[in-house]
Design a protein around this motif. Structure first.
Motif, mmCIF file in Angstrom:
data_model
loop_
_atom_site.group_PDB
_atom_site.id
_atom_site.type_symbol
_atom_site.label_atom_id
_atom_site.label_comp_id
_atom_site.label_asym_id
_atom_site.label_seq_id
_atom_site.Cartn_x
_atom_site.Cartn_y
_atom_site.Cartn_z
ATOM 1 N N VAL A 64 0.850 -1.201 0.000
ATOM 2 C CA VAL A 64 0.000 0.000 0.000
ATOM 3 C C VAL A 64 0.883 1.248 0.000
ATOM 4 O O VAL A 64 0.644 2.194 -0.759
ATOM 5 C CB VAL A 64 -0.948 -0.022 1.230
ATOM 6 C CG1 VAL A 64 -1.609 1.342 1.430
ATOM 7 C CG2 VAL A 64 -2.003 -1.108 1.067
ATOM 8 N N LEU A 65 1.924 1.226 0.809
ATOM 9 C CA LEU A 65 2.823 2.381 0.875
ATOM 10 C C LEU A 65 3.510 2.618 -0.466
ATOM 11 O O LEU A 65 3.493 3.733 -1.013
ATOM 12 C CB LEU A 65 3.873 2.143 1.966
ATOM 13 C CG LEU A 65 4.879 3.276 2.147
ATOM 14 C CD1 LEU A 65 4.240 4.451 2.860
ATOM 15 C CD2 LEU A 65 6.092 2.792 2.945
ATOM 16 N N LEU A 66 4.103 1.561 -1.021
ATOM 17 C CA LEU A 66 4.816 1.689 -2.305
ATOM 18 C C LEU A 66 3.876 2.182 -3.398
ATOM 19 O O LEU A 66 4.197 3.106 -4.149
ATOM 20 C CB LEU A 66 5.378 0.322 -2.736
ATOM 21 C CG LEU A 66 6.603 -0.214 -2.021
ATOM 22 C CD1 LEU A 66 6.977 -1.584 -2.588
ATOM 23 C CD2 LEU A 66 7.756 0.752 -2.169
ATOM 24 N N LEU A 70 4.066 5.850 -5.133
ATOM 25 C CA LEU A 70 4.446 5.839 -6.556
ATOM 26 C C LEU A 70 3.379 6.516 -7.412
ATOM 27 O O LEU A 70 3.698 7.372 -8.257
ATOM 28 C CB LEU A 70 4.650 4.403 -7.031
ATOM 29 C CG LEU A 70 4.959 4.299 -8.515
ATOM 30 C CD1 LEU A 70 6.437 4.580 -8.783
ATOM 31 C CD2 LEU A 70 4.601 2.921 -9.066
ATOM 32 N N SER A 71 2.120 6.144 -7.201
ATOM 33 C CA SER A 71 1.067 6.710 -8.050
ATOM 34 C C SER A 71 0.910 8.201 -7.779
ATOM 35 O O SER A 71 0.731 8.996 -8.700
ATOM 36 C CB SER A 71 -0.247 5.974 -7.835
ATOM 37 O OG SER A 71 -0.622 6.070 -6.484
ATOM 38 N N TYR A 72 1.013 8.579 -6.512
ATOM 39 C CA TYR A 72 0.875 10.005 -6.178
ATOM 40 C C TYR A 72 1.977 10.809 -6.851
ATOM 41 O O TYR A 72 1.729 11.832 -7.482
ATOM 42 C CB TYR A 72 0.919 10.206 -4.660
ATOM 43 C CG TYR A 72 0.617 11.616 -4.254
ATOM 44 C CD1 TYR A 72 -0.703 12.042 -4.075
ATOM 45 C CD2 TYR A 72 1.639 12.542 -4.069
ATOM 46 C CE1 TYR A 72 -0.993 13.352 -3.736
ATOM 47 C CE2 TYR A 72 1.360 13.849 -3.721
ATOM 48 C CZ TYR A 72 0.042 14.250 -3.547
ATOM 49 O OH TYR A 72 -0.229 15.554 -3.214
ATOM 50 N N MET A 163 -0.705 -7.804 -6.110
ATOM 51 C CA MET A 163 -0.701 -6.991 -7.326
ATOM 52 C C MET A 163 -2.031 -6.280 -7.506
ATOM 53 O O MET A 163 -2.073 -5.114 -7.909
ATOM 54 C CB MET A 163 -0.479 -7.916 -8.520
ATOM 55 C CG MET A 163 0.693 -7.529 -9.340
ATOM 56 S SD MET A 163 0.874 -8.819 -10.543
ATOM 57 C CE MET A 163 -0.771 -8.939 -11.154
ATOM 58 N N ILE A 164 -3.106 -6.974 -7.194
ATOM 59 C CA ILE A 164 -4.425 -6.348 -7.280
ATOM 60 C C ILE A 164 -4.520 -5.219 -6.245
ATOM 61 O O ILE A 164 -4.983 -4.120 -6.552
ATOM 62 C CB ILE A 164 -5.539 -7.407 -7.048
ATOM 63 C CG1 ILE A 164 -5.525 -8.404 -8.206
ATOM 64 C CG2 ILE A 164 -6.907 -6.753 -6.917
ATOM 65 C CD1 ILE A 164 -6.354 -9.651 -7.977
ATOM 66 N N VAL A 165 -4.010 -5.496 -5.039
ATOM 67 C CA VAL A 165 -3.995 -4.455 -4.001
ATOM 68 C C VAL A 165 -3.199 -3.248 -4.496
ATOM 69 O O VAL A 165 -3.632 -2.098 -4.378
ATOM 70 C CB VAL A 165 -3.374 -5.010 -2.692
ATOM 71 C CG1 VAL A 165 -3.151 -3.896 -1.669
ATOM 72 C CG2 VAL A 165 -4.259 -6.098 -2.098
#
Lengths: 262, 237
Positions: A64-66, A70-72, A163-165
């Motif tokens: 969740v952190l990664l 990354l997306s942000y 991966m889905i998470v």
């Protein structure tokens, strides 16, 4: 010159022999499903549940952190520029192609290699050095059944689920960035992302989850059980397992991209 | 009655082939090859230093190692000729205490004893627990049964490893270096547990013990003591 060519030949032969041994190991591990005794199945399932706890459940926070960060970072650094040139629709493509399809599976698998692959190699290498693997064989328990199979299945399931998470959190993180920096509404953001998401993307992502999960399950286990000389070889086995897994994951990722573009 | 364990003309891997010879009167013979017949209910100790190759005998008997020549018959079977799954099923008929114990470090001593029964038998859970409780009590492990191997002392670890070997109440027990670091009294106790009591013919189980030496007290408690020194095989009393 001949010496140089001979060295290349030896190196190639060694490499091919290693790949062959690894393939044989993976095949034997899969084939062992058919010989798992009924009573052993219950024990193996318990080991599998433990593996899922270590590899999937306890890694959710890291993923969740990664994914969120990354997306942000990716969306926040591109959304303003895309808006300026009137190409904010490309944010969906960026999210789907770069993060969901490519980086999601890759980073998830790499995180699990670092977290669980190393642990699997170290644990199985220790089992081997301490004579536990020999003792298992001696009491009629196949190490594939008790040690390898639960870890292999655990890694495949864990990487696919994580991966889905990763992808779900990445999409959410991307929205957060698009909304706060670009002022994009949730409906528009989701509309752009979903319109860029194809069935092929979903299939490829799931396929990568299983494939990368198998890599994390097989290579570290193989290296762990290959230790022969003693405890000093354990760190070397961990390095071989980690480097081998990372290399295989990158090669498979490149092959999949090549195959889908061909 | 078939001999539970037969080594026929097997070269011992660490012994130089030509130097292995037999002493007169022994059934250990000739020309670099090791032969030994362990008869039913017999307790035999085969001892020798690390170059003697005796530490290979357990692995050869269980089919964990392929003999370089000759043949090994365990309970009448050449284990290495069986399929992989048949080999695994076969080994459940033999109690095996490997050198260094090989206890699984992430399981308690009780779980280590329980593991072969849970993995390799269709016994009901209640029956397994009953059998494990008997072994734990018999080997005086009750107080420490819920400790992991690293938390237990060497003697309790050895007792647990023997308990695991006896889980299926096998007719043949093979113990590699079981007395290393043990007192004579504990060694005698372990040997008695491995034999499983006495019958008119001898021990209830047939036992093969290998290792570098035999504690003095045990020399009178084994039926035969065989020594392999620097590749030369001799039979004791």
């Amino acid at each position: 010159m001949i010496g140089f060519l001979a060295a290349i030949g030896r190196w190639t032969a060694r490499g091919l022999a290693s790949i062959g041994a690894l393939a044989r190991f993976a095949f034997d591990a899969l084939a062992s499903v058919g010989t798992l005794p009924g009573a052993g199945r219950r024990v193996a399932v318990r080991v599998l549940l433990n593996q899922l706890r270590f590899t999937a459940l306890e890694a959710v926070g890291l993923i969740v952190l990664l994914s969120g960060v990354l997306s942000y970072l990716t969306i926040s650094s591109t959304v303003a520029q895309l808006d300026q040139v009137g190409a904010s629709e490309l944010i969906g493509q960026l999210m789907v192609v770069v993060i969901v399809r490519e980086l999601g599976p890759l980073l998830t698998a790499l995180a699990i290699v670092g977290r669980s692959g190393t642990a699997i190699t170290a644990e199985l290498a220790t089992n081997t050095v301490m004579g536990e693997v020999r003792a298992l064989k001696g009491m009629g328990i196949d190490p594939y059944h008790y040690l390898v199979l639960p870890r292999l299945i655990g890694c495949v399931v864990s990487v696919a689920v994580l991966m889905i998470v990763f992808d779900v959190v990445a999409v959410a993180g991307g929205y957060l960035a698009a909304a706060t920096i670009g002022g994009m509404s949730a409906a528009r953001y989701m509309g752009i992302v979903v319109s860029n998401l194809t069935t092929q993307d979903v299939v490829l992502t799931v396929l990568k989850g299983f494939l990368f999960g198998a890599v994390v399950g097989v290579i570290p286990a193989y290296e762990g059980l290959s230790v022969r000389r003693g405890p000093t070889e354990i760190p070397q086995a961990v390095i071989r397992g980690t480097v081998g897994s990372i290399t295989a994951i990158f090669i498979f990722a490149a092959l999949i991209v090549g195959a889908t573009r061909a | 009655m078939t001999a539970p364990l037969v080594f026929e003309e097997v070269p011992l891997a660490k012994a130089p082939r030509a130097s292995v010879a037999a002493l007169p009167g022994a059934d250990l013979t000739l020309a670099g090859r090791f032969s030994l017949t362990v008869r039913p209910h017999e307790t035999v100790a085969v001892t020798g230093d690390e170059l003697s190759g005796v530490d290979f005998l357990g692995g050869l008997a269980l089919g964990l190692e392929e003999p370089a020549g000759g043949r090994v018959l365990t309970l009448g079977e050449q284990v290495t000729l069986l399929s992989r799954s048949a080999q695994l099923a076969f080994r459940r008929r033999v109690g095996y205490l490997p050198a260094g114990e090989g206890l699984l470090q992430n399981l308690t001593l009780r779980d280590n004893i329980r593991l072969p029964l849970r993995f390799g038998s269709d016994f009901r859970q209640k029956d397994i627990e009953g059998r494990v409780d008997v072994i734990v009590a018999q080997l005086r492990l009750t107080r420490v049964a819920d400790l992991r191997p690293a938390e237990a002392n060497a003697e309790d670890r050895r007792r647990a490893a023997l308990g695991r070997a006896l889980a299926f109440d096998p007719e043949l027990v093979i113990a590699e270096d079981p007395f290393e670091g043990m007192t004579e009294r504990t060694s005698a106790e372990l040997l008695e547990a491995a034999r499983g009591g006495e019958t008119a013919e001898g021990g209830r189980r047939t036992v093969l013990v290998t290792g570098p030496g035999l504690p003095g007290l045990l020399r009178t408690r084994v039926d035969r003591a065989v020594r392999v020194v620097r590749g030369v095989v001799e039979e004791g009393r």
